[in-house]
Design an enzyme around this catalytic site. Structure first.
Site, mmCIF file in Angstrom:
data_model
loop_
_atom_site.group_PDB
_atom_site.id
_atom_site.type_symbol
_atom_site.label_atom_id
_atom_site.label_comp_id
_atom_site.label_asym_id
_atom_site.label_seq_id
_atom_site.Cartn_x
_atom_site.Cartn_y
_atom_site.Cartn_z
ATOM 1 N N GLN A 31 0.654 -1.214 -0.009
ATOM 2 C CA GLN A 31 -0.152 0.292 0.071
ATOM 3 C C GLN A 31 1.163 1.066 -0.108
ATOM 4 O O GLN A 31 0.258 2.462 0.134
ATOM 5 C CB GLN A 31 -0.991 -0.046 1.199
ATOM 6 C CG GLN A 31 -2.094 -1.207 1.091
ATOM 7 C CD GLN A 31 -2.626 -1.288 1.915
ATOM 8 O OE1 GLN A 31 -2.427 -1.474 3.267
ATOM 9 N NE2 GLN A 31 -3.890 -0.651 2.447
ATOM 10 N N HIS A 45 0.972 -9.429 4.497
ATOM 11 C CA HIS A 45 -0.474 -8.125 4.158
ATOM 12 C C HIS A 45 -1.230 -8.297 2.927
ATOM 13 O O HIS A 45 -0.506 -7.653 1.729
ATOM 14 C CB HIS A 45 0.086 -7.041 4.561
ATOM 15 C CG HIS A 45 -1.059 -6.280 4.966
ATOM 16 N ND1 HIS A 45 -1.061 -5.464 6.391
ATOM 17 C CD2 HIS A 45 -2.306 -6.111 4.374
ATOM 18 C CE1 HIS A 45 -1.853 -4.643 6.354
ATOM 19 N NE2 HIS A 45 -2.889 -5.002 5.175
ATOM 20 N N ASN A 61 -2.246 -10.775 8.276
ATOM 21 C CA ASN A 61 -3.589 -9.993 8.475
ATOM 22 C C ASN A 61 -4.556 -9.980 7.354
ATOM 23 O O ASN A 61 -4.477 -10.675 6.589
ATOM 24 C CB ASN A 61 -2.535 -8.234 7.327
ATOM 25 C CG ASN A 61 -3.748 -7.339 7.916
ATOM 26 O OD1 ASN A 61 -3.670 -6.925 8.828
ATOM 27 N ND2 ASN A 61 -4.393 -6.967 6.689
ATOM 28 N N GLU A 62 -5.860 -10.278 8.599
ATOM 29 C CA GLU A 62 -6.701 -10.132 8.281
ATOM 30 C C GLU A 62 -7.252 -11.937 6.852
ATOM 31 O O GLU A 62 -7.800 -11.805 6.108
ATOM 32 C CB GLU A 62 -7.434 -9.038 7.541
ATOM 33 C CG GLU A 62 -7.492 -7.885 8.675
ATOM 34 C CD GLU A 62 -8.322 -6.840 8.250
ATOM 35 O OE1 GLU A 62 -8.582 -6.596 6.689
ATOM 36 O OE2 GLU A 62 -8.167 -5.627 8.914
#
Ligand code: NOJ
Length: 416
Positions: free
Chosen positions: A20, A123, A167-168
């Site tokens: 990101q 991620h 992550n998630e």
């Protein structure tokens, strides 16, 4: 006005993730962003594909020192970021020492600013070779992931203590990539979703053991020794996205199924292999009939998420039964005007403080995000940053709410 003090040693900071913010990553996401199918779909929706290609993102690969200066100036004492697997292992089994050096230097630079690193190992993005093998659908994915983890942790164990494997994985990645089929690899199937979850669970367990093994082999630094290495022990967890489920009493069974697949199954199965729970919280989840239970909230972010700070208290209480320390690994709002961010932070902190008063062992609060960045399939539109980014010049401008949040961080206290 009440003064709400947080426990001594509480960690305060902000988070980012590699794809990101870094720019110029080459992984399964960057391939997908540029694929003809994706471009055609965006054009059909009347959107400019350029806004949905990560490209140089925030150029943080080159400007991370500037980012860390901001975090320091804002009084942060922890910073969560991720390491990009596709940089470290661009080809199967071939590790890029230069990229490893990059992250080593980056962490040294962070520590020099008095900020504790919290490192996420995965991620959402995968190396292209790994994706070609089926990604987390592949039976060997836990082994591939653990081999990468071993290389990274062997290199960083002298400077990192807080590790997040995934992550998630369940709610967001599993949901978008396999239940809804909207994110790469766009394989919509409940059975595939389950297979991927099981592989994540195995991968987390193997990685946890691997990390612990590496640290166990490091001799402790003796008191008075001149060694400059840190006497760090590893704490390992994973971060999940928790929503407060709003469901009428007659559909409680549906709420339980929802919660089970969203995070409970994963939490239960990995419970012996978690030193802490990483909790990301943004909003509620509505199930059929929910408006009779809770009216639509007046405050909705541009993501379409209803803002409901009490929900964080509820989810914190619900994970307390696992008797683990909890870090709020993400909480934030997309708010370009910065008119709502401070209230959002304060309202959530108030409930976090409330949960601590009720015995939940919360150890830190990490705002999402330090910078405006590439918000996955939403592109560059949503602005979550404590610092605004001009994506043409890469100029960083700290938002007013960030300065207020800095007071809270520095004083370890919220005036509410
Ligand atoms: C959770 C994800 O971890 C992060 O990548 C994303 O940008 C934020 N939520 C906001 O949607």
């Amino acid at each position: 006005m009440e003064k709400l003090e947080f426990p001594e040693g509480f960690l305060w900071g902000a988070a980012t993730s590699a794809h990101q913010i870094e720019g110029d990553n080459h992984n399964d996401w960057s391939e997908w962003e540029k694929s003809p199918e994706r471009i055609a779909q965006l054009k059909k929706e009347g959107k400019d594909p350029a806004d949905f290609i990560s490209g140089k993102a925030c150029d943080s690969y080159h400007r991370y020192r500037e980012d860390f200066d901001i975090a320091k100036e804002l009084g942060h004492n922890v910073h969560r970021f991720s390491i990009e697997w596709s940089r470290i292992e661009p080809e199967e089994g071939k590790f890029d020492e230069r990229e490893m050096e990059h992250y080593k230097t980056l962490i040294t630079d962070l520590r020099e600013r008095g900020i504790e690193p919290m490192v996420t190992l995965w991620h959402f993005t995968n190396p292209v070779w790994f994706a070609k093998k089926g990604g987390f659908l592949s039976e060997r994915s836990p082994q591939y992931f653990t081999r990468y983890v071993k290389y990274v942790v062997d290199n960083l164990c002298d400077r990192v203590g807080l590790w997040i494997t995934f992550n998630e994985p369940s709610s967001v990645y599993g949901g978008f990539s396999y239940l809804l089929g909207q994110w790469p690899p766009q394989k919509k199937s409940f059975f595939k979703y389950l297979r991927v979850q099981n592989n994540f669970i195995r991968a987390h367990t193997l990685a946890y053991r691997q990390i612990k093994k590496i640290y166990a082999a490091i001799p402790p630094v003796r008191p008075g020794s001149s060694s400059t290495s840190h006497n760090i022990r590893a704490q390992v967890g994973w971060a999940e996205n928790y929503r407060y489920p709003v469901v009428p009493w007659y559909l409680r069974w549906l709420g339980s199924i929802f919660t089970y697949f969203r995070f409970l199954r994963f939490l239960k199965k990995t419970a012996p292999y978690q030193d802490f729970i990483g909790l990301n919280y943004y909003t509620i989840a509505r199930l059929p009939g929910s408006y009779d239970v809770l009216p639509r909230q007046a405050a909705v972010s541009i993501m379409g998420w209803e803002i409901y700070p009490y929900g964080i208290f509820h989810v914190l209480k619900s994970v307390a039964k696992f008797k683990k320390p909890v870090y709020i690994t993400e909480n934030g709002i997309a708010d370009a005007s910065d008119e709502r961010r401070l209230k959002f932070i304060k309202d959530h902190l108030r409930w976090i403080h409330g949960s601590i008063a009720h015995g939940v062992d919360v150890r830190g609060y990490i705002y999402w995000s330090l910078l405006d960045n590439f918000e996955w399939s939403h592109g560059f539109g949503p602005r979550f940053g404590l610092a605004e980014i001009d994506f043409k010049t890469f100029k960083r401008t700290v938002r007013p709410s960030a300065l207020e949040y800095a007071h809270i961080c520095r004083n370890n206290m919220l005036e509410y």
